[in-house]
Design an enzyme around this catalytic site. Structure first.
Site, PDB file in Angstrom:
ATOM      1  CG  HIS A   1      -2.050   0.944   1.169  1.00  0.00           C
ATOM      2  ND1 HIS A   1      -1.887   2.313   1.169  1.00  0.00           N
ATOM      3  CD2 HIS A   1      -3.388   0.720   1.087  1.00  0.00           C
ATOM      4  CE1 HIS A   1      -3.077   2.898   1.099  1.00  0.00           C
ATOM      5  NE2 HIS A   1      -3.997   1.947   1.041  1.00  0.00           N
ATOM      6  CB  SER A   2       0.966   4.185  -2.206  1.00  0.00           C
ATOM      7  OG  SER A   2      -0.381   4.633  -2.048  1.00  0.00           O
TER       8      SER A   2
END
Length: 396
Positions: free
Chosen positions: A220-221
């Site tokens: 997940h960024s």
């Protein structure tokens, strides 16, 4: 409520199936030569396409030739008595059939008309072909899905599903408004609009930073640790979304309380900034246990985690089986299991009726449209309409 739908593929059938599950009567208008395209995508459910079985339970099938004046008149008669008309033909096609929203609602302002399309009305792409993969590409979904090396589309028809959900939601809102005002509605739902809406935080990140969010695979960024981590016999997915969760992970699961206050990892911002080090620290510890052992430890500590399930495991998932989420519905070639709709009412169960054969209800619907017995036989013999052989539904 009665819904007449000229529909095929996924988006529109999902919208009307959602309404059928909630108790609406849905009359599905199909081509006489094969019907909905999804019937023949494959033959995995006793000879019927999996997409079709998924999306069309609880509907009545009318097989009629819309190229004929009589066929159009039959459908027009049914729409004239309906509450909702929903269609996802190519842009402009329904108007050429004399079934456009303006024409239909000129005499029945209470009618709710829903037009579904790929790119919406107007604009340079209005007439372009719009399949799910193409919309995922145009909406930017593919650009953020996959690994850093390889973009991919999602494994399910996300753009179709998004549009179908918004369409059924809009119908319910329009029916509620009609109850208050008596006025119907003309509604447009575009797959592009629905999918771009689902881009959510990624779109806002682009707008406010000027940076394209990277493809992260399972990661997940904006959150760390958030990925698949190795165990002695496989892997476990772990998602820590706040600092308290990090403290629980390293203290209660790993037995390494010193990591809780490590300046590299104290806050989520710190962990994202030092993602590679954070992931390495987590991976070095998850390898101590089997996936089953680690899953138990994570659950006991309240740390969000999961193991990747393959679809045979999902079919037998204990969370679904023990909550009695499966029902049996019939198709023309045999029964199949189907999931109850996600929204569960405490006092009534969703309707789970059969998947229709092509033209299964044609005869009755021709009579309902005003044809006498001779006219019905003439329409069937002339090929304007088609009646399927009946199959005996399962007892309820």
């Amino acid at each position: 409520m009665t819904v007449v739908a000229i529909e095929q593929a996924v988006a529109a059938p999902l919208a009307t199936r959602s309404l059928a599950d909630l108790g609406a009567r849905v009359i599905k208008v199909e081509r006489i030569d094969g019907g909905d395209l999804a019937r023949g995508y494959d033959h995995v459910v006793h000879g019927t396409g999996a997409h079709f079985v998924w999306l069309n339970r609880g509907k009545e099938s009318l097989a009629v030739d819309l190229k004929s004046e009589q066929g159009r008149g039959i459908v027009r008669s049914l729409i004239n008595e309906a509450d909702v008309f929903l269609q996802n033909l190519a842009p402009g096609a329904v108007e050429r059939l004399g079934l456009g929203a303006d024409e239909l609602r000129s005499t029945r302002t209470e009618l709710i008309v829903v037009n579904m399309s790929g790119f919406g009305r107007g604009g340079p792409l209005e007439q372009r072909k719009a399949y799910d993969m193409l919309i995922q590409a145009e909406a930017g979904l593919i650009s953020i899905t996959g690994t850093p090396e390889t973009p991919v589309k999602t494994g399910i028809p996300t753009s179709d599903i998004a549009a179908g959900m918004y369409a059924s939601q809009a119908v319910l809102a329009a029916l509620l408004r009609r109850c208050r005002t008596g006025e119907g509605a003309t509604i447009d739902v575009a797959m592009l609009d629905a999918t771009v809406e689902w881009m959510g935080h990624a779109l806002y990140t682009q707008m406010h930073t000027g940076a394209q969010p990277p493809r992260m695979g399972l990661s997940h960024s904006s959150i760390a640790p958030y990925d698949a981590y190795p165990t002695s016999d496989g892997q476990v997915l772990i998602g820590v979304q706040n600092d308290l969760g990090w403290r629980s992970l390293v203290t209660e699961v790993f037995g390494a309380p010193e990591l809780a206050d490590d300046p590299r990892f104290v806050t989520n911002v710190d962990r994202v900034r030092n993602r590679h080090e954070c992931d390495a620290v987590v991976a070095s510890r998850t390898k101590r246990w089997t996936a089953a052992e680690l899953d138990v430890r994570l659950a006991a500590a309240g740390v969000p985690a999961a193991q990747v399930k393959y679809l045979d495991q999902v079919v037998e998932h204990p969370q679904l089986r023990q909550r009695d989420r499966w029902r049996t519905v019939d198709t023309e070639h045999g029964p199949t299991e189907a999931l109850l709709p996600p929204a569960t009412f405490a006092d009534v169960e969703a309707r789970m009726d059969d998947v229709p054969a092509l033209g299964q209800h044609t005869h009755a619907l021709l009579v309902e449209a005003g044809l006498d017995s001779d006219a019905v036989e003439d329409a069937l013999s002339a090929g304007v309409a088609r009646q399927a052989e009946q199959f005996q539904p399962l007892p309820r």
